[in-house]
Each structure stands twice: as structure tokens, then as C-alpha cells.
Design a protein around this motif. Sequence first.
Motif, PDB file in Angstrom:
ATOM      1  N   LEU A 111       0.842  -1.175   0.000  1.00 33.51           N
ATOM      2  CA  LEU A 111       0.000   0.000   0.000  1.00 33.51           C
ATOM      3  C   LEU A 111       0.891   1.244   0.000  1.00 33.51           C
ATOM      4  CD1 LEU A 111      -2.058  -2.213   0.878  1.00 33.51           C
ATOM      5  CD2 LEU A 111      -3.184  -0.434   2.236  1.00 33.51           C
ATOM      6  N   THR A 112       0.666   2.103  -0.973  1.00 25.83           N
ATOM      7  CA  THR A 112       1.566   3.232  -1.223  1.00 25.83           C
ATOM      8  C   THR A 112       0.756   4.502  -1.382  1.00 25.83           C
ATOM      9  OG1 THR A 112       3.059   1.713  -2.390  1.00 25.83           O
ATOM     10  CG2 THR A 112       3.404   4.077  -2.725  1.00 25.83           C
ATOM     11  N   PRO A 113       1.132   5.570  -0.672  1.00 26.90           N
ATOM     12  CA  PRO A 113       0.339   6.808  -0.750  1.00 26.90           C
ATOM     13  C   PRO A 113       0.460   7.467  -2.110  1.00 26.90           C
ATOM     14  CG  PRO A 113       2.370   7.203   0.458  1.00 26.90           C
ATOM     15  CD  PRO A 113       2.304   5.722   0.210  1.00 26.90           C
ATOM     16  N   MET A 114      -0.611   8.126  -2.519  1.00 25.30           N
ATOM     17  CA  MET A 114      -0.605   8.946  -3.723  1.00 25.30           C
ATOM     18  C   MET A 114      -0.988  10.358  -3.320  1.00 25.30           C
ATOM     19  SD  MET A 114       0.283   7.307  -6.429  1.00 25.30           S
ATOM     20  CE  MET A 114       1.334   6.000  -5.796  1.00 25.30           C
ATOM     21  N   PRO A 115      -0.101  11.321  -3.462  1.00 29.27           N
ATOM     22  CA  PRO A 115       1.222  11.228  -4.076  1.00 29.27           C
ATOM     23  C   PRO A 115       2.254  10.593  -3.146  1.00 29.27           C
ATOM     24  CG  PRO A 115       0.863  13.449  -3.301  1.00 29.27           C
ATOM     25  CD  PRO A 115      -0.440  12.715  -3.100  1.00 29.27           C
ATOM     26  N   CYS A 116       3.340  10.116  -3.752  1.00 31.67           N
ATOM     27  CA  CYS A 116       4.411   9.466  -3.008  1.00 31.67           C
ATOM     28  C   CYS A 116       5.749  10.009  -3.487  1.00 31.67           C
ATOM     29  CB  CYS A 116       4.353   7.946  -3.192  1.00 31.67           C
ATOM     30  SG  CYS A 116       4.746   7.393  -4.877  1.00 31.67           S
ATOM     31  N   PRO A 117       6.859   9.681  -2.817  1.00 33.64           N
ATOM     32  CA  PRO A 117       8.182  10.068  -3.334  1.00 33.64           C
ATOM     33  C   PRO A 117       8.341   9.600  -4.773  1.00 33.64           C
ATOM     34  CG  PRO A 117       8.391   9.213  -1.105  1.00 33.64           C
ATOM     35  CD  PRO A 117       6.960   8.981  -1.515  1.00 33.64           C
ATOM     36  N   HIS A 118       8.892  10.459  -5.618  1.00 33.02           N
ATOM     37  CA  HIS A 118       8.883  10.167  -7.049  1.00 33.02           C
ATOM     38  C   HIS A 118       9.766   8.982  -7.421  1.00 33.02           C
ATOM     39  CE1 HIS A 118      12.389  12.927  -6.669  1.00 33.02           C
ATOM     40  NE2 HIS A 118      12.902  12.180  -7.620  1.00 33.02           N
ATOM     41  N   THR A 119      10.672   8.572  -6.530  1.00 35.23           N
ATOM     42  CA  THR A 119      11.540   7.428  -6.815  1.00 35.23           C
ATOM     43  C   THR A 119      10.918   6.092  -6.425  1.00 35.23           C
ATOM     44  OG1 THR A 119      12.592   7.740  -4.661  1.00 35.23           O
ATOM     45  CG2 THR A 119      13.651   8.794  -6.554  1.00 35.23           C
ATOM     46  N   LEU A 120       9.822   6.129  -5.697  1.00 39.76           N
ATOM     47  CA  LEU A 120       9.282   4.895  -5.118  1.00 39.76           C
ATOM     48  C   LEU A 120       8.696   3.922  -6.143  1.00 39.76           C
ATOM     49  CD1 LEU A 120       8.808   3.271  -2.573  1.00 39.76           C
ATOM     50  CD2 LEU A 120       6.737   4.607  -2.141  1.00 39.76           C
ATOM     51  N   PRO A 121       7.887   4.365  -7.110  1.00 41.94           N
ATOM     52  CA  PRO A 121       7.332   3.385  -8.065  1.00 41.94           C
ATOM     53  C   PRO A 121       8.392   2.559  -8.779  1.00 41.94           C
ATOM     54  CG  PRO A 121       6.135   5.450  -8.221  1.00 41.94           C
ATOM     55  CD  PRO A 121       7.317   5.715  -7.335  1.00 41.94           C
ATOM     56  N   ALA A 122       9.472   3.200  -9.239  1.00 44.28           N
ATOM     57  CA  ALA A 122      10.524   2.458  -9.940  1.00 44.28           C
ATOM     58  C   ALA A 122      11.228   1.496  -9.001  1.00 44.28           C
ATOM     59  CB  ALA A 122      11.534   3.427 -10.554  1.00 44.28           C
ATOM     60  N   LEU A 123      11.401   1.901  -7.740  1.00 44.03           N
ATOM     61  CA  LEU A 123      12.033   1.010  -6.766  1.00 44.03           C
ATOM     62  C   LEU A 123      11.202  -0.255  -6.567  1.00 44.03           C
ATOM     63  CD1 LEU A 123      13.792   1.997  -3.485  1.00 44.03           C
ATOM     64  CD2 LEU A 123      12.050   0.225  -3.420  1.00 44.03           C
ATOM     65  N   LEU A 124       9.886  -0.105  -6.478  1.00 49.15           N
ATOM     66  CA  LEU A 124       9.015  -1.274  -6.313  1.00 49.15           C
ATOM     67  C   LEU A 124       9.034  -2.147  -7.560  1.00 49.15           C
ATOM     68  CD1 LEU A 124       5.951   0.266  -4.428  1.00 49.15           C
ATOM     69  CD2 LEU A 124       7.940  -0.914  -3.480  1.00 49.15           C
ATOM     70  N   ASP A 125       9.084  -1.510  -8.736  1.00 43.16           N
ATOM     71  CA  ASP A 125       9.211  -2.283  -9.975  1.00 43.16           C
ATOM     72  C   ASP A 125      10.469  -3.153  -9.939  1.00 43.16           C
ATOM     73  OD1 ASP A 125       6.935  -1.186 -11.055  1.00 43.16           O
ATOM     74  OD2 ASP A 125       7.978   0.282 -12.293  1.00 43.16           O
ATOM     75  N   GLU A 126      11.590  -2.523  -9.578  1.00 40.03           N
ATOM     76  CA  GLU A 126      12.854  -3.256  -9.545  1.00 40.03           C
ATOM     77  C   GLU A 126      12.811  -4.384  -8.526  1.00 40.03           C
ATOM     78  OE1 GLU A 126      17.620  -2.544  -8.573  1.00 40.03           O
ATOM     79  OE2 GLU A 126      16.273  -0.823  -8.754  1.00 40.03           O
ATOM     80  N   GLY A 127      12.167  -4.126  -7.403  1.00 44.06           N
ATOM     81  CA  GLY A 127      12.115  -5.131  -6.345  1.00 44.06           C
ATOM     82  C   GLY A 127      11.099  -6.226  -6.565  1.00 44.06           C
ATOM     83  N   GLY A 128      10.227  -6.063  -7.561  1.00 35.16           N
ATOM     84  CA  GLY A 128       9.229  -7.089  -7.848  1.00 35.16           C
ATOM     85  C   GLY A 128       8.037  -7.062  -6.912  1.00 35.16           C
TER      86      GLY A 128
END
Length: 477
Positions: A164-181
Motif C-alpha cells: 500500500l503506497t500513498p498517492m502522491p508518493c516520493p517520485h523514486t518509489l514506483p521504480a524502486l518497487l518495480d525493480e524489487g518485484g
Amino acid sequence: MCSLEHVNPRVRGIRVSPHSRLQILAAHITQDITLGALKPFKEVIDVSSGDPHRAGMKPITFVRQVLAVCLLPQLLEKKSLPLDVRLRARRLLEACDGGSVGSYTASSGILHVRQSIAEFIMRRDGGVPSYAKDVLISAGFQSALMVVVKLLASGEEETQTGMLTPMPCPHTLPALLDEGGVTLVPYQLMEDRGWAVDLDELHQTLKTARGRCEPRAIYISNPGNPTGHVQDWKSIEEVIQFAAAERLLLLVDEVYQDSVYGEGREFISYKRVLFEMDKEYSETVQLVSFHSLSTGQMGECGLRAGYMELVNIDPEVMHFVDTMLCTSISTPVTGQLALDLMFNPPQPGDLSFDTYTQEILLTRATLSQNAQRAQEFLNELPGMSCQPAMGGIYLYPRLHLPSEIIEKAKILEVEADVLFCQMLLEDKGVCLGAGCQYGETTGNYHLRLCILVLPDTLEEVLAGLGSFYLHGHTSSP
């Protein structure tokens, strides 16, 4: 690796953030100016992300003096340096293997520094126990978060771990979650309530998410990045109760805890609230909190150091956290030493105390005054509104965009607020962050503006933004 098809599919799936695209454009414009191209501005002013020193803010003298002595120990004999600087440097060098910052450290960090952090946490939280063994140092907040994300990640599609991730969130977070799977599960913050966390929204988001992933964690940013919202005791307690009822790991980004300036607001840590709740919560809710050297008053982004404190985590899991940290060998030693200085600053009676205090107070005053000045300016622009920030280093105003930009953005297949930022950058040399967020469905447009900058720089940014917004934003990019 012969062709694109051989690249890891997970890497290919990492989304390219609007921030990255704007940074590339800003770099190209800067290079053009360097090569002699004529622009209607002398340089690019980048306030899209939190990098205070790049924006002209000065480093803390005490920190840089101690690090200078640690890097060049001959300076220990330099009586022109304050005695407390040389004594602290000597103590930190003694904590380094071989007495040198050039040595490796334990993967979890220098024990002396971890102990300093634990003592800081105890002071901050009114005596709530903190132990060095639960404090792990990493090369910045992002690295620490990635360790936890990779430990959580499992499954595919309907069984993939969700956060569960807040919107808006830190701009680096979506890519970090993508990388982490890990699947990003967006929950909307309440803009009309100053970007507050809403309990009903959390319940509805979780209900909707189950069936398309396995939510196992909730991410909280307090003070909010980029919203500036600061949670009160009751709000924190509600989130903890929600996490307990739903058996979610609490991941709390508290990196702006030293940057709270809203009237009547103070920073309250999740750990402090947790430990004052009943044992059914204080002894069971799993919490990982993060802090960083890069943010707020220190602003030492380039030294790359941060920490996470793990609470109520199974010792067998702690073993694998340390194993994951081992893959990075160790955090840069100068960054670790700067953490010690951050959490154990000069005290009254020390020669460096007055200068240190003056510099910290100046940074706090600059941040608070900039926030007030920018909020007033933005709210006076027709069609733009900005919720009051209570902490952090960003403002996150909403803006009205004309239909011409919205239609043009559709044709160019970019987000409308990204197009606005591109046009602003090319016309005025001002680089702001676009507010578009993955999973956001409100249909509103926002900007991200870092306010931890010199006041004169802020005035240039506001003048450029105001002029473009009022007169130039319908022109072609």
C-alpha cells in the motif's frame, strides 16, 4: 547480453519516471548553454528534487571540519581547528578499522555509529528503548528500503507481494518497487484535508487490492513527501491499528523529521506511539522506520548514508536483512561518520556549539519562511491552490491547465503536467517536478517544488513560474 531480449524482464519493466525525463531535458539545456546557445535565461534552476547543496544551501561547518580531519589525520595537530572538532575526529577514527576511513566496515555499519543512532532515538522518543543491534546503516534511505522490499517480494500476478503506497508518493518509489518485484497498491491522500491519511481509504484500497496481489506492507511518509503533511498522534495510532488488524508490515519514511515548522505541529515517531499502546500492539506490530543524511537540515546527499530501525522483527529475518546488506559490502565510511555527527552534534560549552546552532537555526528559518512565501504566492495565482505544508522540504500545489495543453499532451503521449514542466523549463529555465503519479485517478494536476533553497533562488523560481503560468503556458514547446 547480445540484444534487448536478453535483458532481465523485470528491469525492462521498470517505469521511466517523469522526473527522469525532465532531468534529461534540463541536462541538455545546460549543455547547450555551456556550448554557447542563446537562451532567454542564463542557467537552469532545478528545484524538482531535494538537493539543498546543489541549490546553494551551505553545509554545516562542524560536519565538514570533522570529516576533513578524518580524511587527512595530519590535521589533528592543526590548532587552528576547534579542539572539539579534533577530539571528535580522533574518536571517530578510533572507531574505524585501522584508524582510517579507507577501511571496510561491517555490512550493518560501524558499531559506534549505530550506538549513537540508538541513543538519539531514545532521546527523541522520551526514553523508549532502542538498541544498536536493531539499527542498520545503509547507503541512503533508498538502499535500506530496497533491502526490505526484496525480502518481501514473492509470487507472480495474483500472488505477487503488494505494498500500500500513498498517492502522491516520493517520485523514486514506483521504480524502486518495480525493480524489487513488488506491486504498488495506491491509496489516495486527502488533499482537501491537507493531504491527510484516511482510514476508510486504506480499508477500501486493501479490499480492492486483494485478488490481484497479496498486500503485505503499507508505506507511510511522515512528514509527507511531497505533501508536507505531518501526522498527529491519533492518526498514527489509527494506522498502527489498521496495520495490526490486517497483519501488514509498517514501513515508515521519517526522513524529514527534523524539518517540521507548521504552527502547533511537532514530529511524533511511529515507534513512540507504538510503544505507548497496549501490548497487543507494542509487542506484535512489525515496524521499520527510516532516516537519512540527505534530507532536511544536513542535506548531505552526496555522502550516501541512512539507517533503518527494525522493531518486533523475527531474529531469523534480521539475519537475512544483514545478509542483503552484505551484498553492498559496506556503506561509505564518510557518510557513516556524518550520521554520528548528525545525531550527536556539538553541545553547550563546545567551541563549535555557537556556529553549529546558528547554522541550524538559519536553515530552519529559511525553510519556514520559504514555505510561507511560496504558499502565499502560489495561492494568489488564478486556478492554482496549495495546501499549507507543515513539514518536509516540498510544496505540492494543484494547477489548472487549459484544454490546449491537455490535448497537446494526449497527442504527444505524455502527462499534461509533465508537458507543462517541459514548457516551463524551455521557456524560463525553471525545472519543477511533475506531480503525475502512478495509480492516481483524481484527474487533477500538480507540481513538486523544493523550498529548501536560498531565498533569492526561490524568488527567481516563483517569478519564472508566475510569468509562464499567467502569460506563456499556451505557447508551443
